[in-house]
Design a protein around this motif. Structure first.
Motif, PDB file in Angstrom:
ATOM      1  N   PHE A 136       0.895  -1.184   0.142  1.00 64.53           N
ATOM      2  CA  PHE A 136      -0.116  -0.066   0.038  1.00 64.53           C
ATOM      3  C   PHE A 136       0.773   1.243  -0.100  1.00 64.53           C
ATOM      4  CE2 PHE A 136      -2.819  -3.247   1.589  1.00 64.53           C
ATOM      5  CZ  PHE A 136      -4.003  -2.899   1.203  1.00 64.53           C
ATOM      6  N   SER A 137       0.138   2.194  -0.429  1.00 64.37           N
ATOM      7  CA  SER A 137       1.060   3.394  -0.826  1.00 64.37           C
ATOM      8  C   SER A 137       1.701   4.238   0.529  1.00 64.37           C
ATOM      9  CB  SER A 137       0.269   4.761  -1.578  1.00 64.37           C
ATOM     10  OG  SER A 137      -1.014   4.893  -0.592  1.00 64.37           O
ATOM     11  N   ASN A 138       1.121   3.889   1.789  1.00 64.17           N
ATOM     12  CA  ASN A 138       1.521   4.266   2.991  1.00 64.17           C
ATOM     13  C   ASN A 138       2.372   3.433   3.777  1.00 64.17           C
ATOM     14  OD1 ASN A 138      -0.482   2.770   3.418  1.00 64.17           O
ATOM     15  ND2 ASN A 138      -1.558   3.864   5.162  1.00 64.17           N
ATOM     16  N   ASP A 139       2.780   2.399   3.090  1.00 68.69           N
ATOM     17  CA  ASP A 139       3.634   1.513   3.411  1.00 68.69           C
ATOM     18  C   ASP A 139       5.035   2.255   3.844  1.00 68.69           C
ATOM     19  OD1 ASP A 139       6.037  -0.707   3.239  1.00 68.69           O
ATOM     20  OD2 ASP A 139       4.231  -1.865   3.509  1.00 68.69           O
ATOM     21  N   PRO A 140       5.542   1.642   5.027  1.00 63.74           N
ATOM     22  CA  PRO A 140       6.905   2.551   5.414  1.00 63.74           C
ATOM     23  C   PRO A 140       7.962   2.341   4.329  1.00 63.74           C
ATOM     24  CG  PRO A 140       6.213   1.176   7.345  1.00 63.74           C
ATOM     25  CD  PRO A 140       5.405   0.823   6.051  1.00 63.74           C
ATOM     26  N   ALA A 141       7.883   1.325   3.495  1.00 67.05           N
ATOM     27  CA  ALA A 141       9.085   1.270   2.525  1.00 67.05           C
ATOM     28  C   ALA A 141       8.561   1.992   1.387  1.00 67.05           C
ATOM     29  CB  ALA A 141       9.081  -0.046   1.884  1.00 67.05           C
ATOM     30  N   LEU A 142       7.562   2.792   1.619  1.00 67.81           N
ATOM     31  CA  LEU A 142       7.204   3.665   0.376  1.00 67.81           C
ATOM     32  C   LEU A 142       6.830   5.042   0.963  1.00 67.81           C
ATOM     33  CD1 LEU A 142       4.850   1.926  -2.170  1.00 67.81           C
ATOM     34  CD2 LEU A 142       7.445   2.454  -2.522  1.00 67.81           C
ATOM     35  N   ARG A 143       6.140   5.281   1.654  1.00 66.30           N
ATOM     36  CA  ARG A 143       5.654   6.549   2.278  1.00 66.30           C
ATOM     37  C   ARG A 143       4.983   7.620   1.301  1.00 66.30           C
ATOM     38  NH1 ARG A 143       9.797   8.098   7.054  1.00 66.30           N
ATOM     39  NH2 ARG A 143       8.518   9.872   7.065  1.00 66.30           N
ATOM     40  N   LEU A 144       4.010   7.106   0.549  1.00 69.79           N
ATOM     41  CA  LEU A 144       3.474   8.005  -0.485  1.00 69.79           C
ATOM     42  C   LEU A 144       2.257   8.413  -0.104  1.00 69.79           C
ATOM     43  CD1 LEU A 144       4.589   6.002  -3.867  1.00 69.79           C
ATOM     44  CD2 LEU A 144       5.634   7.877  -2.856  1.00 69.79           C
ATOM     45  N   GLN A 145       1.951   8.528   1.132  1.00 66.53           N
ATOM     46  CA  GLN A 145       0.407   9.054   1.595  1.00 66.53           C
ATOM     47  C   GLN A 145       0.196  10.361   1.145  1.00 66.53           C
ATOM     48  OE1 GLN A 145       2.996   7.615   3.366  1.00 66.53           O
ATOM     49  NE2 GLN A 145       2.775   8.322   5.381  1.00 66.53           N
ATOM     50  N   CYS A 146       1.081  11.155   0.924  1.00 66.64           N
ATOM     51  CA  CYS A 146       1.072  12.548   0.539  1.00 66.64           C
ATOM     52  C   CYS A 146       1.058  13.104  -0.854  1.00 66.64           C
ATOM     53  CB  CYS A 146       2.015  13.587   1.466  1.00 66.64           C
ATOM     54  SG  CYS A 146       1.784  13.489   2.853  1.00 66.64           S
ATOM     55  N   VAL A 147       0.635  12.119  -1.794  1.00 66.87           N
ATOM     56  CA  VAL A 147       0.623  11.943  -3.265  1.00 66.87           C
ATOM     57  C   VAL A 147      -0.672  12.733  -3.626  1.00 66.87           C
ATOM     58  CG1 VAL A 147       0.992  10.924  -5.203  1.00 66.87           C
ATOM     59  CG2 VAL A 147       2.603  10.178  -3.699  1.00 66.87           C
ATOM     60  N   LEU A 148      -0.634  13.690  -4.458  1.00 74.07           N
ATOM     61  CA  LEU A 148      -2.035  14.137  -4.941  1.00 74.07           C
ATOM     62  C   LEU A 148      -2.337  13.318  -6.071  1.00 74.07           C
ATOM     63  CD1 LEU A 148      -1.047  18.084  -5.032  1.00 74.07           C
ATOM     64  CD2 LEU A 148      -2.850  16.785  -3.361  1.00 74.07           C
ATOM     65  N   MET A 149      -3.130  12.376  -6.346  1.00 77.30           N
ATOM     66  CA  MET A 149      -3.506  11.606  -7.516  1.00 77.30           C
ATOM     67  C   MET A 149      -4.766  12.143  -8.179  1.00 77.30           C
ATOM     68  SD  MET A 149      -3.310   7.812  -5.257  1.00 77.30           S
ATOM     69  CE  MET A 149      -1.703   7.754  -4.526  1.00 77.30           C
ATOM     70  N   GLY A 150      -4.558  12.199  -9.588  1.00 79.31           N
ATOM     71  CA  GLY A 150      -5.459  12.707 -10.490  1.00 79.31           C
ATOM     72  C   GLY A 150      -6.024  11.782 -11.633  1.00 79.31           C
TER      73      GLY A 150
ATOM     74  N   ILE B 273      -3.052   7.034 -16.264  1.00 78.81           N
ATOM     75  CA  ILE B 273      -2.615   6.869 -17.557  1.00 78.81           C
ATOM     76  C   ILE B 273      -3.749   6.028 -18.275  1.00 78.81           C
ATOM     77  CG2 ILE B 273      -0.644   5.654 -18.747  1.00 78.81           C
ATOM     78  CD1 ILE B 273       0.815   5.372 -16.095  1.00 78.81           C
ATOM     79  N   PRO B 274      -4.565   6.963 -19.344  1.00 78.26           N
ATOM     80  CA  PRO B 274      -5.432   6.359 -19.808  1.00 78.26           C
ATOM     81  C   PRO B 274      -5.201   5.020 -20.967  1.00 78.26           C
ATOM     82  CG  PRO B 274      -5.410   8.792 -19.981  1.00 78.26           C
ATOM     83  CD  PRO B 274      -4.085   8.188 -19.263  1.00 78.26           C
ATOM     84  N   GLY B 275      -5.694   4.187 -20.752  1.00 76.35           N
ATOM     85  CA  GLY B 275      -5.730   2.901 -21.628  1.00 76.35           C
ATOM     86  C   GLY B 275      -4.869   1.691 -20.954  1.00 76.35           C
ATOM     87  N   TRP B 276      -4.081   2.059 -20.355  1.00 76.54           N
ATOM     88  CA  TRP B 276      -3.177   1.205 -19.552  1.00 76.54           C
ATOM     89  C   TRP B 276      -4.036   0.514 -18.349  1.00 76.54           C
ATOM     90  CZ3 TRP B 276       2.175   0.301 -19.984  1.00 76.54           C
ATOM     91  CH2 TRP B 276       2.961   1.169 -21.045  1.00 76.54           C
TER      92      TRP B 276
ATOM     93  N   THR C 183      -8.928  16.839 -15.455  1.00 78.38           N
ATOM     94  CA  THR C 183      -8.156  15.888 -14.609  1.00 78.38           C
ATOM     95  C   THR C 183      -8.958  16.239 -13.200  1.00 78.38           C
ATOM     96  OG1 THR C 183      -5.970  16.194 -15.579  1.00 78.38           O
ATOM     97  CG2 THR C 183      -6.134  15.834 -13.173  1.00 78.38           C
ATOM     98  N   VAL C 184      -9.330  15.096 -12.615  1.00 78.43           N
ATOM     99  CA  VAL C 184     -10.100  15.123 -11.369  1.00 78.43           C
ATOM    100  C   VAL C 184      -9.056  14.908 -10.216  1.00 78.43           C
ATOM    101  CG1 VAL C 184     -11.810  14.318  -9.954  1.00 78.43           C
ATOM    102  CG2 VAL C 184     -12.296  14.640 -12.360  1.00 78.43           C
TER     103      VAL C 184
END
Length: 244
Positions: free
Chosen positions: A17-31, A137-140, A38-39
């Motif tokens: 998961f994105s907030n895993d200690p190995a990543l720490r991506l919990q503050c990413v703005l996802m669109g 990423i549209p289509g992927w 873009t939402v």
């Protein structure tokens, strides 16, 4: 994993998961890219996004053994960072433009001395709020397919999935095996999207001579940071397709 199984998939991989200690991506703005534009997703609602890592095995091998100077090549042509150069030549050249342009900047964090790491900026994009952008990423698509091929822990009741990252044309871009995680799969179904990161140093494998237990989350996060810093990590939100 047997040699046959290792050869049968393209890359090394892992789900978390994105907030895993190995990543720490919990503050990413996802669109999400939609027909209306873009939402942006609320980061407080997406701090636990299912994430899939694809570490290029061919490029990893080049990084292990260094850069081999071609015959009759001038010594002046040897790159200053041969392992990175080799990874680019043998791994990252597979990236199509529509995927490679979506790079994941690394959010600066306070270091052990209380200071702040230098901010890293890709494609001349910088967000003063301290967040970074990760777009769909549209289509992927990311396909999770039941796979009984790896029989490494059959007696323990483990089940495996084959993850296939597919292009808009349906071609397999990267393929790996992971142990099936019902919680991860349920979250992927709920969101409909998975954060996919591809690159050379994602912290998936422990360095040579080190056990997985010795490979700490901090060390793994530093590997991801290095990949982002030198431009060898790309990422995006990819639609999830479950075949179970």
């Amino acid at each position: 994993m047997s040699r046959y199984q290792f050869e049968d998939v393209d890359d090394l991989g892992e789900i978390l998961f994105s907030n895993d200690p190995a990543l720490r991506l919990q503050c990413v703005l996802m669109g999400l890219q939609t027909t209306d534009g873009t939402v942006m997703l609320d980061p407080t609602q997406t701090c636990h996004m299912p994430t899939a890592l694809f570490e290029f095995r061919q490029a990893v091998g080049v990084g292990d053994f260094g850069y081999v100077v071609p015959e009759r090549a001038s010594t002046e042509g040897i790159p200053e960072e041969p392992q990175i150069e080799g990874a680019i030549l043998f791994g990252m050249r597979r990236l199509p433009p529509d995927f490679a342009d979506l790079r994941l900047p690394y959010r600066p964090e306070p270091d052990d001395d209380g200071g702040c790491l230098d901010e890293i900026c890709f494609c001349m994009r910088r967000r003063l709020s301290g967040h970074v952008d990760l777009l769909s990423i549209p289509g992927w698509e990311l396909h999770e397919i039941p796979d009984d091929q790896p029989k490494l822990a059959e007696r323990l009741g483990y089940t495996y999935s084959r993850l296939e990252l597919r292009t808009p044309l349906g071609e397999i871009y990267s393929r790996t095996w992971v142990a099936h995680d019902p919680e991860w799969a349920a979250a992927a179904l709920r969101y409909g999207y998975v954060v996919c990161l591809c690159g050379v140093t994602l912290g998936v494998r422990a360095p040579y001579g080190m056990t997985d237990a010795q490979h700490t989350p901090r060390m793994r996060r530093e590997a991801l940071r290095l990949g982002c810093a030198v431009g060898l990590t790309i990422g995006g939100l990819v639609a999830y397709v479950d075949h179970r």
